[in-house]
Design a protein around this motif. Structure first.
Motif, PDB file in Angstrom:
ATOM      1  N   SER A   5       0.827  -1.217   0.000  1.00 18.76           N
ATOM      2  CA  SER A   5       0.000   0.000   0.000  1.00 18.76           C
ATOM      3  C   SER A   5       0.860   1.265   0.000  1.00 18.76           C
ATOM      4  CB  SER A   5      -0.938   0.003   1.206  1.00 18.76           C
ATOM      5  OG  SER A   5      -0.196  -0.009   2.409  1.00 18.76           O
ATOM      6  N   VAL A   6       1.988   1.239   0.688  1.00 16.24           N
ATOM      7  CA  VAL A   6       2.887   2.393   0.714  1.00 16.24           C
ATOM      8  C   VAL A   6       3.567   2.558  -0.639  1.00 16.24           C
ATOM      9  CG1 VAL A   6       4.990   3.330   1.764  1.00 16.24           C
ATOM     10  CG2 VAL A   6       3.260   2.240   3.202  1.00 16.24           C
ATOM     11  N   LYS A   7       3.996   1.452  -1.235  1.00 17.10           N
ATOM     12  CA  LYS A   7       4.637   1.512  -2.553  1.00 17.10           C
ATOM     13  C   LYS A   7       3.686   2.069  -3.612  1.00 17.10           C
ATOM     14  CE  LYS A   7       7.681  -2.438  -1.745  1.00 17.10           C
ATOM     15  NZ  LYS A   7       7.988  -3.813  -2.169  1.00 17.10           N
ATOM     16  N   ILE A  36       5.049   2.589 -18.950  1.00 15.14           N
ATOM     17  CA  ILE A  36       5.915   3.013 -17.847  1.00 15.14           C
ATOM     18  C   ILE A  36       5.188   2.864 -16.507  1.00 15.14           C
ATOM     19  CG2 ILE A  36       7.087   5.008 -16.827  1.00 15.14           C
ATOM     20  CD1 ILE A  36       7.540   5.971 -19.750  1.00 15.14           C
ATOM     21  N   TYR A  37       3.926   3.266 -16.476  1.00 10.89           N
ATOM     22  CA  TYR A  37       3.124   3.164 -15.251  1.00 10.89           C
ATOM     23  C   TYR A  37       2.961   1.702 -14.827  1.00 10.89           C
ATOM     24  CZ  TYR A  37      -0.985   3.651 -12.222  1.00 10.89           C
ATOM     25  OH  TYR A  37      -1.867   3.600 -11.183  1.00 10.89           O
ATOM     26  N   ARG A  38       2.639   0.835 -15.777  1.00 10.46           N
ATOM     27  CA  ARG A  38       2.492  -0.594 -15.478  1.00 10.46           C
ATOM     28  C   ARG A  38       3.785  -1.183 -14.957  1.00 10.46           C
ATOM     29  NH1 ARG A  38      -0.344  -1.105 -20.159  1.00 10.46           N
ATOM     30  NH2 ARG A  38       1.509  -1.837 -21.234  1.00 10.46           N
ATOM     31  N   ALA A  44       6.569  -2.538  -7.916  1.00 10.20           N
ATOM     32  CA  ALA A  44       6.037  -2.436  -6.552  1.00 10.20           C
ATOM     33  C   ALA A  44       5.529  -3.796  -6.063  1.00 10.20           C
ATOM     34  CB  ALA A  44       4.916  -1.403  -6.494  1.00 10.20           C
ATOM     35  N   LEU A  45       4.923  -4.547  -6.971  1.00  9.18           N
ATOM     36  CA  LEU A  45       4.425  -5.879  -6.605  1.00  9.18           C
ATOM     37  C   LEU A  45       5.546  -6.905  -6.497  1.00  9.18           C
ATOM     38  CD1 LEU A  45       1.246  -6.099  -8.858  1.00  9.18           C
ATOM     39  CD2 LEU A  45       1.286  -6.069  -6.361  1.00  9.18           C
ATOM     40  N   GLY A  46       6.680  -6.611  -7.126  1.00  9.80           N
ATOM     41  CA  GLY A  46       7.799  -7.551  -7.109  1.00  9.80           C
ATOM     42  C   GLY A  46       7.591  -8.718  -8.054  1.00  9.80           C
ATOM     43  N   VAL A  47       6.920  -8.462  -9.181  1.00 10.00           N
ATOM     44  CA  VAL A  47       6.687  -9.525 -10.165  1.00 10.00           C
ATOM     45  C   VAL A  47       7.459  -9.217 -11.449  1.00 10.00           C
ATOM     46  CG1 VAL A  47       4.422 -10.088  -9.232  1.00 10.00           C
ATOM     47  CG2 VAL A  47       4.600  -8.417 -11.067  1.00 10.00           C
ATOM     48  N   ARG A  48       7.593 -10.225 -12.294  1.00 10.44           N
ATOM     49  CA  ARG A  48       8.279 -10.048 -13.577  1.00 10.44           C
ATOM     50  C   ARG A  48       7.477  -9.123 -14.482  1.00 10.44           C
ATOM     51  NH1 ARG A  48       8.006 -15.715 -13.306  1.00 10.44           N
ATOM     52  NH2 ARG A  48       6.584 -15.560 -15.054  1.00 10.44           N
ATOM     53  N   GLN A  49       8.142  -8.531 -15.451  1.00 11.45           N
ATOM     54  CA  GLN A  49       7.498  -7.603 -16.379  1.00 11.45           C
ATOM     55  C   GLN A  49       6.567  -8.305 -17.359  1.00 11.45           C
ATOM     56  OE1 GLN A  49       7.622  -4.175 -16.280  1.00 11.45           O
ATOM     57  NE2 GLN A  49       8.676  -4.521 -14.354  1.00 11.45           N
ATOM     58  N   ASN A  50       6.694  -9.626 -17.499  1.00  6.48           N
ATOM     59  CA  ASN A  50       5.829 -10.331 -18.450  1.00  6.48           C
ATOM     60  C   ASN A  50       4.559 -10.898 -17.800  1.00  6.48           C
ATOM     61  OD1 ASN A  50       7.060 -12.377 -17.033  1.00  6.48           O
ATOM     62  ND2 ASN A  50       7.589 -13.595 -18.825  1.00  6.48           N
ATOM     63  N   ILE A  55      -3.999  -8.939 -14.257  1.00  8.84           N
ATOM     64  CA  ILE A  55      -3.715  -9.483 -12.923  1.00  8.84           C
ATOM     65  C   ILE A  55      -3.010  -8.428 -12.066  1.00  8.84           C
ATOM     66  CG2 ILE A  55      -2.332 -11.190 -11.676  1.00  8.84           C
ATOM     67  CD1 ILE A  55      -2.895 -13.121 -14.012  1.00  8.84           C
ATOM     68  N   VAL A  56      -2.097  -7.712 -12.683  1.00  8.27           N
ATOM     69  CA  VAL A  56      -1.348  -6.676 -11.966  1.00  8.27           C
ATOM     70  C   VAL A  56      -2.288  -5.588 -11.466  1.00  8.27           C
ATOM     71  CG1 VAL A  56       0.358  -4.843 -12.274  1.00  8.27           C
ATOM     72  CG2 VAL A  56       0.807  -7.129 -13.157  1.00  8.27           C
ATOM     73  N   TYR A  57      -3.214  -5.142 -12.308  1.00  6.87           N
ATOM     74  CA  TYR A  57      -4.160  -4.103 -11.893  1.00  6.87           C
ATOM     75  C   TYR A  57      -5.076  -4.600 -10.771  1.00  6.87           C
ATOM     76  CZ  TYR A  57      -2.746  -1.295 -15.911  1.00  6.87           C
ATOM     77  OH  TYR A  57      -2.034  -0.553 -16.811  1.00  6.87           O
ATOM     78  N   ILE A  58      -5.507  -5.842 -10.857  1.00  2.32           N
ATOM     79  CA  ILE A  58      -6.381  -6.399  -9.816  1.00  2.32           C
ATOM     80  C   ILE A  58      -5.633  -6.523  -8.494  1.00  2.32           C
ATOM     81  CG2 ILE A  58      -7.636  -8.477  -9.104  1.00  2.32           C
ATOM     82  CD1 ILE A  58      -8.340  -8.841 -12.133  1.00  2.32           C
ATOM     83  N   GLU A  59      -4.440  -7.073  -8.537  1.00  9.21           N
ATOM     84  CA  GLU A  59      -3.665  -7.288  -7.308  1.00  9.21           C
ATOM     85  C   GLU A  59      -3.254  -5.974  -6.640  1.00  9.21           C
ATOM     86  OE1 GLU A  59      -2.967 -10.079  -5.590  1.00  9.21           O
ATOM     87  OE2 GLU A  59      -4.275 -11.122  -6.987  1.00  9.21           O
ATOM     88  N   SER A  60      -3.010  -4.942  -7.439  1.00  7.53           N
ATOM     89  CA  SER A  60      -2.577  -3.669  -6.874  1.00  7.53           C
ATOM     90  C   SER A  60      -3.753  -2.740  -6.575  1.00  7.53           C
ATOM     91  CB  SER A  60      -1.620  -2.964  -7.839  1.00  7.53           C
ATOM     92  OG  SER A  60      -2.280  -2.647  -9.051  1.00  7.53           O
TER      93      SER A  60
END
Length: 109
Positions: A5-7, A36-38, A44-50, A55-60
């Motif tokens: 949440s802070v990231k 760039i935003y993604r 911030a999530l610590g996941v790979r760029q691929n 999923i990234v939008y949902i998790e964040s």
């Protein structure tokens, strides 16, 4: 080692404000900035760029940057329209009319 949440909060308040500078006037040229935003969210999530973007939008718990850009653009053009209605003889109104007659893609957008 900060919580997610802070990231995300730092990303939204510091990075996004810089990325969106003057986005009201960009038109439809938003692909690179969204990438760039993604990338920032994925970092911030610590996941790979691929990893899948949805999923990234949902998790964040965030939305694509294009949503914020469209909102800013809508607010900008509403203000321009209000100004034109209030001052029909203004230079802004004449410029918009000339651009409309010239079929500028930006004004159609």
């Amino acid at each position: 080692d900060a919580p997610l949440s802070v990231k995300i909060d730092v990303l939204e308040k510091c990075v996004t404000s810089s990325l969106l500078y003057s986005s009201e006037t960009w038109g439809n040229n938003t692909h690179d900035i969204d990438y760039i935003y993604r990338s920032g969210i994925k970092t911030a999530l610590g996941v790979r760029q691929n990893v899948n973007n949805e999923i990234v939008y949902i998790e964040s718990n965030t939305f694509p940057l294009i949503c914020k850009i469209k909102k800013r653009q809508l607010k900008f053009w509403r203000n321009v329209n209000e100004y034109i209605v209030k001052y029909p003889e203004s230079a802004v109104n004449k410029m918009i009319q000339a651009g409309t007659l010239a079929n500028l893609k930006y004004l159609k957008y």
